[in-house]
Motif scaffolding. Structure first.
Motif, PDB file in Angstrom:
ATOM      1  N   MET A  57      14.228 -44.174 -64.495  1.00 53.50           N
ATOM      2  CA  MET A  57      15.638 -43.854 -64.639  1.00 53.50           C
ATOM      3  C   MET A  57      16.215 -43.629 -63.236  1.00 53.50           C
ATOM      4  N   PRO A  58      17.383 -44.183 -62.947  1.00 46.56           N
ATOM      5  CA  PRO A  58      17.987 -44.001 -61.628  1.00 46.56           C
ATOM      6  C   PRO A  58      18.263 -42.524 -61.326  1.00 46.56           C
ATOM      7  N   GLU A  59      18.140 -42.190 -60.060  1.00 52.73           N
ATOM      8  CA  GLU A  59      18.342 -40.816 -59.613  1.00 52.73           C
ATOM      9  C   GLU A  59      19.558 -40.752 -58.684  1.00 52.73           C
ATOM     10  N   TYR A  60      20.296 -39.657 -58.775  1.00 53.42           N
ATOM     11  CA  TYR A  60      21.512 -39.467 -57.981  1.00 53.42           C
ATOM     12  C   TYR A  60      21.531 -38.050 -57.423  1.00 53.42           C
ATOM     13  N   VAL A  61      22.282 -37.874 -56.330  1.00 53.45           N
ATOM     14  CA  VAL A  61      22.581 -36.551 -55.817  1.00 53.45           C
ATOM     15  C   VAL A  61      24.068 -36.326 -56.037  1.00 53.45           C
ATOM     16  N   VAL A  62      24.395 -35.233 -56.689  1.00 55.48           N
ATOM     17  CA  VAL A  62      25.780 -34.829 -56.913  1.00 55.48           C
ATOM     18  C   VAL A  62      26.038 -33.678 -55.944  1.00 55.48           C
ATOM     19  N   MET A  63      26.915 -33.902 -54.966  1.00 59.13           N
ATOM     20  CA  MET A  63      27.117 -32.930 -53.884  1.00 59.13           C
ATOM     21  C   MET A  63      28.499 -32.302 -53.951  1.00 59.13           C
ATOM     22  N   PHE A  64      28.580 -31.102 -53.394  1.00 57.79           N
ATOM     23  CA  PHE A  64      29.835 -30.360 -53.307  1.00 57.79           C
ATOM     24  C   PHE A  64      30.175 -30.155 -51.831  1.00 57.79           C
ATOM     25  N   PRO A  65      30.848 -31.146 -51.217  1.00 52.46           N
ATOM     26  CA  PRO A  65      31.066 -31.090 -49.771  1.00 52.46           C
ATOM     27  C   PRO A  65      32.298 -30.322 -49.321  1.00 52.46           C
ATOM     28  N   ALA A  66      33.109 -29.796 -50.206  1.00 57.02           N
ATOM     29  CA  ALA A  66      34.359 -29.194 -49.749  1.00 57.02           C
ATOM     30  C   ALA A  66      34.554 -27.763 -50.247  1.00 57.02           C
ATOM     31  N   ASP A  67      33.525 -27.152 -50.814  1.00 60.25           N
ATOM     32  CA  ASP A  67      33.670 -25.774 -51.258  1.00 60.25           C
ATOM     33  C   ASP A  67      33.923 -24.879 -50.051  1.00 60.25           C
ATOM     34  N   ASN A  68      34.783 -23.893 -50.219  1.00 60.96           N
ATOM     35  CA  ASN A  68      35.167 -23.008 -49.131  1.00 60.96           C
ATOM     36  C   ASN A  68      34.291 -21.766 -49.157  1.00 60.96           C
ATOM     37  N   GLU A  69      33.466 -21.596 -48.131  1.00 59.17           N
ATOM     38  CA  GLU A  69      32.530 -20.470 -48.072  1.00 59.17           C
ATOM     39  C   GLU A  69      33.254 -19.130 -48.081  1.00 59.17           C
ATOM     40  N   VAL A  83      35.145 -30.668 -61.124  1.00 59.76           N
ATOM     41  CA  VAL A  83      36.275 -30.413 -60.233  1.00 59.76           C
ATOM     42  C   VAL A  83      37.102 -29.204 -60.683  1.00 59.76           C
ATOM     43  N   ARG A  84      36.811 -28.657 -61.832  1.00 58.47           N
ATOM     44  CA  ARG A  84      37.433 -27.379 -62.202  1.00 58.47           C
ATOM     45  C   ARG A  84      36.933 -26.263 -61.299  1.00 58.47           C
ATOM     46  N   ALA A  85      35.702 -26.389 -60.784  1.00 61.67           N
ATOM     47  CA  ALA A  85      35.102 -25.337 -59.956  1.00 61.67           C
ATOM     48  C   ALA A  85      34.858 -25.760 -58.513  1.00 61.67           C
ATOM     49  N   HIS A  86      34.800 -27.052 -58.255  1.00 58.62           N
ATOM     50  CA  HIS A  86      34.528 -27.585 -56.922  1.00 58.62           C
ATOM     51  C   HIS A  86      35.634 -28.581 -56.576  1.00 58.62           C
ATOM     52  N   PRO A  87      36.325 -28.416 -55.436  1.00 60.74           N
ATOM     53  CA  PRO A  87      37.454 -29.296 -55.136  1.00 60.74           C
ATOM     54  C   PRO A  87      37.070 -30.767 -54.981  1.00 60.74           C
ATOM     55  N   VAL A  88      35.859 -31.035 -54.520  1.00 58.39           N
ATOM     56  CA  VAL A  88      35.391 -32.407 -54.327  1.00 58.39           C
ATOM     57  C   VAL A  88      33.970 -32.505 -54.846  1.00 58.39           C
ATOM     58  N   VAL A  89      33.694 -33.572 -55.572  1.00 58.42           N
ATOM     59  CA  VAL A  89      32.338 -33.854 -56.048  1.00 58.42           C
ATOM     60  C   VAL A  89      31.996 -35.262 -55.580  1.00 58.42           C
ATOM     61  N   GLU A  90      30.886 -35.385 -54.870  1.00 58.03           N
ATOM     62  CA  GLU A  90      30.448 -36.689 -54.368  1.00 58.03           C
ATOM     63  C   GLU A  90      29.143 -37.068 -55.047  1.00 58.03           C
ATOM     64  N   ILE A  91      29.053 -38.298 -55.530  1.00 54.29           N
ATOM     65  CA  ILE A  91      27.856 -38.773 -56.228  1.00 54.29           C
ATOM     66  C   ILE A  91      27.262 -39.911 -55.421  1.00 54.29           C
ATOM     67  N   ARG A  92      25.991 -39.787 -55.083  1.00 59.86           N
ATOM     68  CA  ARG A  92      25.310 -40.841 -54.330  1.00 59.86           C
ATOM     69  C   ARG A  92      23.989 -41.211 -54.981  1.00 59.86           C
ATOM     70  N   PRO A  93      23.711 -42.514 -55.069  1.00 57.44           N
ATOM     71  CA  PRO A  93      22.403 -42.936 -55.572  1.00 57.44           C
ATOM     72  C   PRO A  93      21.305 -42.536 -54.585  1.00 57.44           C
ATOM     73  N   VAL A  94      20.144 -42.231 -55.110  1.00 57.90           N
ATOM     74  CA  VAL A  94      18.981 -41.910 -54.286  1.00 57.90           C
ATOM     75  C   VAL A  94      18.126 -43.162 -54.178  1.00 57.90           C
ATOM     76  N   LYS A  95      17.758 -43.518 -52.964  1.00 62.02           N
ATOM     77  CA  LYS A  95      16.922 -44.694 -52.750  1.00 62.02           C
ATOM     78  C   LYS A  95      15.469 -44.244 -52.606  1.00 62.02           C
ATOM     79  N   GLU A  96      14.627 -44.833 -53.401  1.00 64.90           N
ATOM     80  CA  GLU A  96      13.188 -44.528 -53.332  1.00 64.90           C
ATOM     81  C   GLU A  96      12.587 -45.261 -52.126  1.00 64.90           C
TER      82      GLU A  96
END
Length: 118
Positions: free
Chosen positions: A1-13, A104-117
């Motif tokens: 099954m393909p794998e992805y990383v779902v990242m939150f790059p814009a959350d304000n600390e 996006v209700r909780a994180h302003p930006v959500v980025e999805i990237r495929p993971v390469k084996e």
């Protein structure tokens, strides 16, 4: 099954640090809802983490003459920071994107990237 990383790059600390416990719980509830929506579409959250304060981060980059240079902070010449991520599997990329819309209700930006084996 393909794998992805779902990242939150814009959350304000700074914003996260001043939130109430109820506001933080609302973020955790949204993240949980994402996992449930993904599972309903045949996918799964298989890992992930919230990242610690950027003030504790260090950046290692290539300096002059290719020597490593270590600086304080997550300053990889970007205005955004990465506050956390999920590692997910899903056979249907469109279903993953659809499930991620709730985030996006909780994180302003959500980025999805495929993971390469490798």
């Amino acid at each position: 099954m393909p794998e992805y990383v779902v990242m939150f790059p814009a959350d304000n600390e700074a914003d996260w640090e001043t939130r109430t416990e109820a506001d933080r719980q609302a973020t955790f509830d949204t993240d949980y809802e994402f996992g449930q929506l993904l599972a309903a579409r045949g996918g799964a959250v298989t890992g992930g983490a919230g990242l610690t304060h950027s003030s504790h981060a260090r950046t290692v980059k290539r300096g002059p003459n290719s020597h490593p240079l270590v600086t304080e902070g997550p300053f990889a010449e970007t205005v955004e920071q990465l506050s956390g991520f999920f590692i997910v599997t899903c056979d249907d990329y469109d279903a993953l994107v659809e499930a991620a819309k709730v985030l996006v209700r909780a994180h302003p930006v959500v980025e999805i990237r495929p993971v390469k084996e490798f």
